[in-house]
Design a protein around this motif. Sequence first.
Motif, PDB file in Angstrom:
ATOM      1  N   GLU A  47     -12.192   0.017  -0.301  1.00 13.11           N
ATOM      2  CA  GLU A  47     -11.083  -0.181  -0.405  1.00 13.11           C
ATOM      3  C   GLU A  47     -10.402  -0.435   1.011  1.00 13.11           C
ATOM      4  O   GLU A  47     -10.770  -0.312   1.618  1.00 13.11           O
ATOM      5  CB  GLU A  47     -10.889   1.206  -0.876  1.00 13.11           C
ATOM      6  CG  GLU A  47     -11.016   1.519  -2.411  1.00 13.11           C
ATOM      7  CD  GLU A  47     -11.268   0.119  -3.336  1.00 13.11           C
ATOM      8  OE1 GLU A  47     -10.308  -0.094  -3.973  1.00 13.11           O
ATOM      9  OE2 GLU A  47     -12.487  -0.107  -3.909  1.00 13.11           O
ATOM     10  N   THR A  80      -4.009  -4.458  11.276  1.00 12.48           N
ATOM     11  CA  THR A  80      -4.497  -4.159  10.283  1.00 12.48           C
ATOM     12  C   THR A  80      -5.735  -5.130  10.428  1.00 12.48           C
ATOM     13  O   THR A  80      -5.700  -6.384  11.451  1.00 12.48           O
ATOM     14  CB  THR A  80      -4.298  -4.639   8.998  1.00 12.48           C
ATOM     15  OG1 THR A  80      -3.108  -4.062   8.189  1.00 12.48           O
ATOM     16  CG2 THR A  80      -5.539  -4.952   7.916  1.00 12.48           C
ATOM     17  N   ILE A  92      -6.895   4.735   8.390  1.00 14.18           N
ATOM     18  CA  ILE A  92      -8.617   4.720   9.250  1.00 14.18           C
ATOM     19  C   ILE A  92      -7.604   5.586  10.352  1.00 14.18           C
ATOM     20  O   ILE A  92      -8.595   5.912  11.351  1.00 14.18           O
ATOM     21  CB  ILE A  92      -8.886   3.803   9.601  1.00 14.18           C
ATOM     22  CG1 ILE A  92      -8.722   2.963  10.610  1.00 14.18           C
ATOM     23  CG2 ILE A  92     -10.377   3.441   8.639  1.00 14.18           C
ATOM     24  CD1 ILE A  92      -9.971   1.655  10.867  1.00 14.18           C
ATOM     25  N   ASP A 126       0.399   4.394   1.092  1.00 14.48           N
ATOM     26  CA  ASP A 126       0.741   4.991   2.242  1.00 14.48           C
ATOM     27  C   ASP A 126       1.811   3.736   3.023  1.00 14.48           C
ATOM     28  O   ASP A 126       2.233   4.918   4.231  1.00 14.48           O
ATOM     29  CB  ASP A 126      -0.336   4.771   3.667  1.00 14.48           C
ATOM     30  CG  ASP A 126      -1.096   6.231   2.857  1.00 14.48           C
ATOM     31  OD1 ASP A 126      -0.937   7.115   2.329  1.00 14.48           O
ATOM     32  OD2 ASP A 126      -2.897   5.426   3.252  1.00 14.48           O
ATOM     33  N   SER A 156     -17.076   2.031   3.159  1.00 13.42           N
ATOM     34  CA  SER A 156     -15.668   1.435   2.041  1.00 13.42           C
ATOM     35  C   SER A 156     -15.459   0.091   1.828  1.00 13.42           C
ATOM     36  O   SER A 156     -15.126  -0.373   2.391  1.00 13.42           O
ATOM     37  CB  SER A 156     -14.657   2.293   1.592  1.00 13.42           C
ATOM     38  OG  SER A 156     -13.526   2.325   1.460  1.00 13.42           O
ATOM     39  N   ARG A 181      -7.718   0.964   3.224  1.00 17.47           N
ATOM     40  CA  ARG A 181      -7.773   1.688   3.140  1.00 17.47           C
ATOM     41  C   ARG A 181      -6.761   2.767   4.744  1.00 17.47           C
ATOM     42  O   ARG A 181      -7.448   1.512   5.627  1.00 17.47           O
ATOM     43  CB  ARG A 181      -8.936   3.032   3.096  1.00 17.47           C
ATOM     44  CG  ARG A 181      -9.871   2.892   4.270  1.00 17.47           C
ATOM     45  CD  ARG A 181     -11.874   2.187   3.926  1.00 17.47           C
ATOM     46  NE  ARG A 181     -11.900   2.250   5.003  1.00 17.47           N
ATOM     47  CZ  ARG A 181     -12.608   1.266   5.087  1.00 17.47           C
ATOM     48  NH1 ARG A 181     -12.631  -0.005   3.935  1.00 17.47           N
ATOM     49  NH2 ARG A 181     -13.506   0.470   5.789  1.00 17.47           N
ATOM     50  N   ARG A 217     -12.836   9.055   8.968  1.00 20.99           N
ATOM     51  CA  ARG A 217     -11.675   7.252   8.644  1.00 20.99           C
ATOM     52  C   ARG A 217     -12.545   6.278   8.681  1.00 20.99           C
ATOM     53  O   ARG A 217     -13.012   4.922   8.275  1.00 20.99           O
ATOM     54  CB  ARG A 217     -10.483   8.035   8.246  1.00 20.99           C
ATOM     55  CG  ARG A 217      -9.800   9.302   8.047  1.00 20.99           C
ATOM     56  CD  ARG A 217      -8.427   8.542   7.926  1.00 20.99           C
ATOM     57  NE  ARG A 217      -7.359  10.145   7.690  1.00 20.99           N
ATOM     58  CZ  ARG A 217      -6.306  10.208   6.948  1.00 20.99           C
ATOM     59  NH1 ARG A 217      -5.384   9.536   7.832  1.00 20.99           N
ATOM     60  NH2 ARG A 217      -6.175  11.312   6.931  1.00 20.99           N
ATOM     61  N   MET A 226      -4.982   0.395   9.398  1.00 21.45           N
ATOM     62  CA  MET A 226      -5.632  -0.228   8.249  1.00 21.45           C
ATOM     63  C   MET A 226      -6.787  -0.938   8.461  1.00 21.45           C
ATOM     64  O   MET A 226      -7.039  -1.674   9.258  1.00 21.45           O
ATOM     65  CB  MET A 226      -4.359  -0.223   7.460  1.00 21.45           C
ATOM     66  CG  MET A 226      -3.517   0.618   7.373  1.00 21.45           C
ATOM     67  SD  MET A 226      -2.062  -0.493   6.208  1.00 21.45           S
ATOM     68  CE  MET A 226      -3.450   0.157   4.398  1.00 21.45           C
ATOM     69  N   HIS A 284       0.541  -1.374  -0.017  1.00 21.78           N
ATOM     70  CA  HIS A 284       0.215   0.613   0.150  1.00 21.78           C
ATOM     71  C   HIS A 284       1.141   1.534   0.060  1.00 21.78           C
ATOM     72  O   HIS A 284       1.566   1.106   0.861  1.00 21.78           O
ATOM     73  CB  HIS A 284      -1.235  -0.311   1.666  1.00 21.78           C
ATOM     74  CG  HIS A 284      -1.944   1.151   1.184  1.00 21.78           C
ATOM     75  ND1 HIS A 284      -1.626   2.633   1.426  1.00 21.78           N
ATOM     76  CD2 HIS A 284      -3.428   1.372   0.700  1.00 21.78           C
ATOM     77  CE1 HIS A 284      -3.080   3.266   1.228  1.00 21.78           C
ATOM     78  NE2 HIS A 284      -3.964   2.348   0.874  1.00 21.78           N
TER      79      HIS A 284
END
Length: 399
Positions: A365, A327, A369, A194, A363, A367, A358, A379, A192
């Motif tokens: 996807e 995660t 948070i 980020d 979502s 991402r 967030r 995440m 990812h």
Amino acid sequence: MTSTVLVLNSGSSSLKYQLVDPSSGEALASGLIERIGEESGRVKHQSGGSTVEREQPVPSHADALKVALGLFDEAGPSLAGAGVAAVGHRVVHGGALFSAPVLLDDDAVAGIRSLIPLAPLHNPANVTGIEVARELLDVPHVAVFDTAFFATLPPAAATYAVDRKVAEEHGVRRYGFHGTSHQFVSAAVAAHPDVQALGRSPLRQVVLHLGNGASASAVLDGVAVETSMGLTPLEGLVMGTRSGDLDPAIVFHLVRNAGMSVDDVDTLLNKSSGLKGLAGVNDMRELQRLVASGDEAARLAMDVYLHRLRKYVGAYAAALGGIDVLTFTAGVGENDARVRAGVVQGLGFLGLEVDPARNEAPSREARVISPTGTGALVMVVPTDEELAIARQAMELVSR
């Protein structure tokens, strides 16, 4: 022509399947056949936005696969034109025999069958599904094991402190499960943007796979070094119907003082414990409704659930020497913002926080948070075990 993989997950009374394009990641069709062997089976097949649902007798797994193959002809896409290069089978337990995907021949099937004592609820159905599929589908068949990702556990993490000879003779060690999901998600995290921008090396991850079954893993630069499930999927986190960690002497206590048999205790801990045992429900959505209504048993169940999760995150941060990414994945992890916030609450000392906006934004996807500028990322990354199995199967047959 596009090459596809038919992914099969054979349960004790169900057959779940998905036709996957490993290159694009697209699921071209999926289906579920339930209540195999009962008076009336339930069939569902989805393809191209259309759904076929009906009830019909499905006496055996052989009949279930024949029904599934017929549904591809009836509702599409046609398997004959789909370029099926392999069938990928999800197998729960690979024991010490299988630490990677394997092409299935008679010897490999015999090896999986030999592991039935380690997974009596799962491996028999997996073997049945493999045998039936090998008879009906003349393409390479590949087994992908839930335990394989955790074959890298260091001895200190994999070893139980029981008599060494007994452990060796009976295969008693920590194997871990949900490995296909943990491997897929941890790889997606590492890739990812980020996370790449963090520039952390080695990358220290904790992954929480939270569904009706739940597990945690600690992953160091892509290699699993700890996981919560053990010899069986019963160890570890509080789950929908499983107790997770407990004093093993509880088993002796119930046998000696409650008149329960070993099978009674097995059923209790695997099917009547966890959230169901504490609050009467094992669906997190229903538990949240009960909590909101002021139900005290539900509130306690949620507190126990979150306490166990926070404890594992802290323990795994210690095992990793810190944490760079936490995660959440699977049904609860991907969809329940309140659970995510509850897990992270109080973990600011590890650099873990969630940004409410967030966290609560819907979502599908992968991402981040957590707020910008925190010491570690939090995440949400959707898992896709069928895609992971398809890609591993395709990689093996393409060598």
